[in-house]
Design a protein around this motif. Sequence first.
Motif, PDB file in Angstrom:
ATOM      1  N   VAL A 104      43.303  51.684  42.147  1.00 60.72           N
ATOM      2  CA  VAL A 104      44.570  51.788  42.874  1.00 60.72           C
ATOM      3  C   VAL A 104      44.841  50.495  43.631  1.00 60.72           C
ATOM      4  CG1 VAL A 104      45.750  52.954  44.778  1.00 60.72           C
ATOM      5  CG2 VAL A 104      44.532  54.289  43.063  1.00 60.72           C
ATOM      6  N   PHE A 105      43.814  49.964  44.281  1.00 59.88           N
ATOM      7  CA  PHE A 105      43.975  48.728  45.050  1.00 59.88           C
ATOM      8  C   PHE A 105      44.323  47.558  44.128  1.00 59.88           C
ATOM      9  CE2 PHE A 105      42.187  44.831  46.893  1.00 59.88           C
ATOM     10  CZ  PHE A 105      42.871  44.799  48.098  1.00 59.88           C
ATOM     11  N   VAL A 106      43.590  47.405  43.036  1.00 57.00           N
ATOM     12  CA  VAL A 106      43.844  46.286  42.119  1.00 57.00           C
ATOM     13  C   VAL A 106      45.228  46.390  41.499  1.00 57.00           C
ATOM     14  CG1 VAL A 106      43.150  45.233  39.930  1.00 57.00           C
ATOM     15  CG2 VAL A 106      41.414  45.860  41.624  1.00 57.00           C
ATOM     16  N   ARG A 107      45.637  47.602  41.141  1.00 61.06           N
ATOM     17  CA  ARG A 107      46.971  47.755  40.556  1.00 61.06           C
ATOM     18  C   ARG A 107      48.047  47.344  41.555  1.00 61.06           C
ATOM     19  NH1 ARG A 107      48.446  49.997  36.087  1.00 61.06           N
ATOM     20  NH2 ARG A 107      46.469  51.111  35.833  1.00 61.06           N
ATOM     21  N   ALA A 108      47.857  47.694  42.824  1.00 64.40           N
ATOM     22  CA  ALA A 108      48.821  47.309  43.849  1.00 64.40           C
ATOM     23  C   ALA A 108      48.871  45.789  43.997  1.00 64.40           C
ATOM     24  CB  ALA A 108      48.465  47.964  45.182  1.00 64.40           C
ATOM     25  N   VAL A 109      47.710  45.157  43.969  1.00 63.85           N
ATOM     26  CA  VAL A 109      47.661  43.689  44.066  1.00 63.85           C
ATOM     27  C   VAL A 109      48.377  43.047  42.873  1.00 63.85           C
ATOM     28  CG1 VAL A 109      46.134  41.675  44.010  1.00 63.85           C
ATOM     29  CG2 VAL A 109      45.575  43.630  45.472  1.00 63.85           C
ATOM     30  N   LEU A 110      48.105  43.564  41.679  1.00 63.52           N
ATOM     31  CA  LEU A 110      48.756  43.030  40.482  1.00 63.52           C
ATOM     32  C   LEU A 110      50.267  43.263  40.501  1.00 63.52           C
ATOM     33  CD1 LEU A 110      46.157  44.070  37.756  1.00 63.52           C
ATOM     34  CD2 LEU A 110      46.744  41.740  38.440  1.00 63.52           C
ATOM     35  N   ASP A 111      50.695  44.342  41.170  1.00 65.26           N
ATOM     36  CA  ASP A 111      52.127  44.623  41.287  1.00 65.26           C
ATOM     37  C   ASP A 111      52.810  43.734  42.318  1.00 65.26           C
ATOM     38  OD1 ASP A 111      52.146  46.532  39.333  1.00 65.26           O
ATOM     39  OD2 ASP A 111      52.014  48.248  40.693  1.00 65.26           O
ATOM     40  N   GLY A 112      52.027  42.941  43.053  1.00 62.38           N
ATOM     41  CA  GLY A 112      52.613  41.964  43.961  1.00 62.38           C
ATOM     42  C   GLY A 112      52.902  42.466  45.359  1.00 62.38           C
ATOM     43  N   VAL A 113      52.309  43.588  45.773  1.00 60.49           N
ATOM     44  CA  VAL A 113      52.544  44.064  47.137  1.00 60.49           C
ATOM     45  C   VAL A 113      51.629  43.321  48.089  1.00 60.49           C
ATOM     46  CG1 VAL A 113      53.141  46.336  46.229  1.00 60.49           C
ATOM     47  CG2 VAL A 113      50.832  45.934  47.097  1.00 60.49           C
ATOM     48  N   ASN A 114      51.968  43.345  49.387  1.00 65.70           N
ATOM     49  CA  ASN A 114      51.125  42.638  50.342  1.00 65.70           C
ATOM     50  C   ASN A 114      49.819  43.390  50.575  1.00 65.70           C
ATOM     51  OD1 ASN A 114      51.433  44.518  52.616  1.00 65.70           O
ATOM     52  ND2 ASN A 114      53.532  43.743  52.793  1.00 65.70           N
ATOM     53  N   LEU A 115      48.898  42.720  51.257  1.00 64.69           N
ATOM     54  CA  LEU A 115      47.563  43.279  51.432  1.00 64.69           C
ATOM     55  C   LEU A 115      47.599  44.605  52.188  1.00 64.69           C
ATOM     56  CD1 LEU A 115      44.511  43.140  51.207  1.00 64.69           C
ATOM     57  CD2 LEU A 115      44.486  41.565  53.162  1.00 64.69           C
ATOM     58  N   ALA A 116      48.444  44.704  53.208  1.00 70.09           N
ATOM     59  CA  ALA A 116      48.527  45.943  53.981  1.00 70.09           C
ATOM     60  C   ALA A 116      48.968  47.101  53.098  1.00 70.09           C
ATOM     61  CB  ALA A 116      49.486  45.769  55.158  1.00 70.09           C
ATOM     62  N   GLU A 117      49.957  46.884  52.229  1.00 67.03           N
ATOM     63  CA  GLU A 117      50.448  47.944  51.353  1.00 67.03           C
ATOM     64  C   GLU A 117      49.409  48.310  50.302  1.00 67.03           C
ATOM     65  OE1 GLU A 117      54.095  46.440  49.832  1.00 67.03           O
ATOM     66  OE2 GLU A 117      55.236  46.917  51.625  1.00 67.03           O
ATOM     67  N   ALA A 118      48.676  47.322  49.819  1.00 64.56           N
ATOM     68  CA  ALA A 118      47.628  47.599  48.834  1.00 64.56           C
ATOM     69  C   ALA A 118      46.513  48.434  49.462  1.00 64.56           C
ATOM     70  CB  ALA A 118      47.060  46.294  48.283  1.00 64.56           C
ATOM     71  N   LEU A 119      46.129  48.094  50.700  1.00 64.89           N
ATOM     72  CA  LEU A 119      45.110  48.864  51.405  1.00 64.89           C
ATOM     73  C   LEU A 119      45.596  50.276  51.692  1.00 64.89           C
ATOM     74  CD1 LEU A 119      43.881  46.094  53.870  1.00 64.89           C
ATOM     75  CD2 LEU A 119      42.554  47.100  52.000  1.00 64.89           C
ATOM     76  N   GLU A 120      46.875  50.380  52.043  1.00 62.49           N
ATOM     77  CA  GLU A 120      47.445  51.701  52.329  1.00 62.49           C
ATOM     78  C   GLU A 120      47.462  52.572  51.078  1.00 62.49           C
ATOM     79  OE1 GLU A 120      51.509  53.760  54.161  1.00 62.49           O
ATOM     80  OE2 GLU A 120      51.372  51.579  53.912  1.00 62.49           O
ATOM     81  N   ALA A 121      47.798  51.977  49.934  1.00 65.57           N
ATOM     82  CA  ALA A 121      47.824  52.733  48.676  1.00 65.57           C
ATOM     83  C   ALA A 121      46.449  53.313  48.369  1.00 65.57           C
ATOM     84  CB  ALA A 121      48.287  51.831  47.535  1.00 65.57           C
ATOM     85  N   ALA A 122      45.390  52.497  48.580  1.00 64.44           N
ATOM     86  CA  ALA A 122      44.035  52.979  48.333  1.00 64.44           C
ATOM     87  C   ALA A 122      43.633  54.031  49.355  1.00 64.44           C
ATOM     88  CB  ALA A 122      43.050  51.814  48.354  1.00 64.44           C
ATOM     89  N   ALA A 123      44.093  53.853  50.595  1.00 64.33           N
ATOM     90  CA  ALA A 123      43.750  54.822  51.647  1.00 64.33           C
ATOM     91  C   ALA A 123      44.394  56.171  51.378  1.00 64.33           C
ATOM     92  CB  ALA A 123      44.195  54.289  53.005  1.00 64.33           C
ATOM     93  N   VAL A 124      45.642  56.168  50.921  1.00 61.35           N
ATOM     94  CA  VAL A 124      46.334  57.419  50.617  1.00 61.35           C
ATOM     95  C   VAL A 124      45.659  58.118  49.450  1.00 61.35           C
ATOM     96  CG1 VAL A 124      48.481  58.412  49.743  1.00 61.35           C
ATOM     97  CG2 VAL A 124      48.542  56.670  51.543  1.00 61.35           C
TER      98      VAL A 124
END
Length: 233
Positions: A174-194
Amino acid sequence: MKADQQAFVDALLGRGAAPAGLTGSQRGLAAYRNNIQALSAQALAVPFARLREELGEDEFASLAWTFWRVHPPESGDLGRWGGMLAGFLVERAGEASGLPDLARLDWALHQAERAEDAALDAESLALLGSHAPDTLWLQLRPGVSLLAQTEGAVLVWRQGWRGQSQALADLDAVFVRAVLDGVNLAEALEAAAVKGSGAETDFDFAAWLQAALQNAWLQGVRATPPNRTTTSS
């Protein structure tokens, strides 16, 4: 003239009879066709070595020739030919065969090995300690991709000059996909946390970062957003 050229190509690929009045013998046409047929297997075996091993030489050669006739190369660089093979296998063999997943993995590894070389921007790591996560973006190296396989997520990258792959835990994926999608670090961390809320262990960014540095996934940390070009699949 154009119709004759197309008829000749169709005959060469085994799609139809040779046009009337074509100079040269049927033996010559067959020789050309045999050469192209052999080339199709040789060219496809370069990126799809695992698929070739799975199918066996004869069945793989038959697949390569059929694929060539349906989706012939579009450039002289045969290393770029094969991106549509997974979809072709879905139509011919179905996802349950496992062959499309194998083709996707082979192709991703091939693309990683052909990707542009990029060194780690070590100085940029200092931004992690001086900037808020919502003002930072992680930049992964060229060739890094995330595959959604039947058995789960698989990360693909290049280390040295060889393509590498490994299965990822759900939260890491989930975290890597968010990073590859170009979201910022906070949003990527939030996606993994959710995703991790509940019985699953929380996402460990420090452990992920250590692995990203050891395995050459990370190119650098940026204080400006990247172009949103998704390389996951």
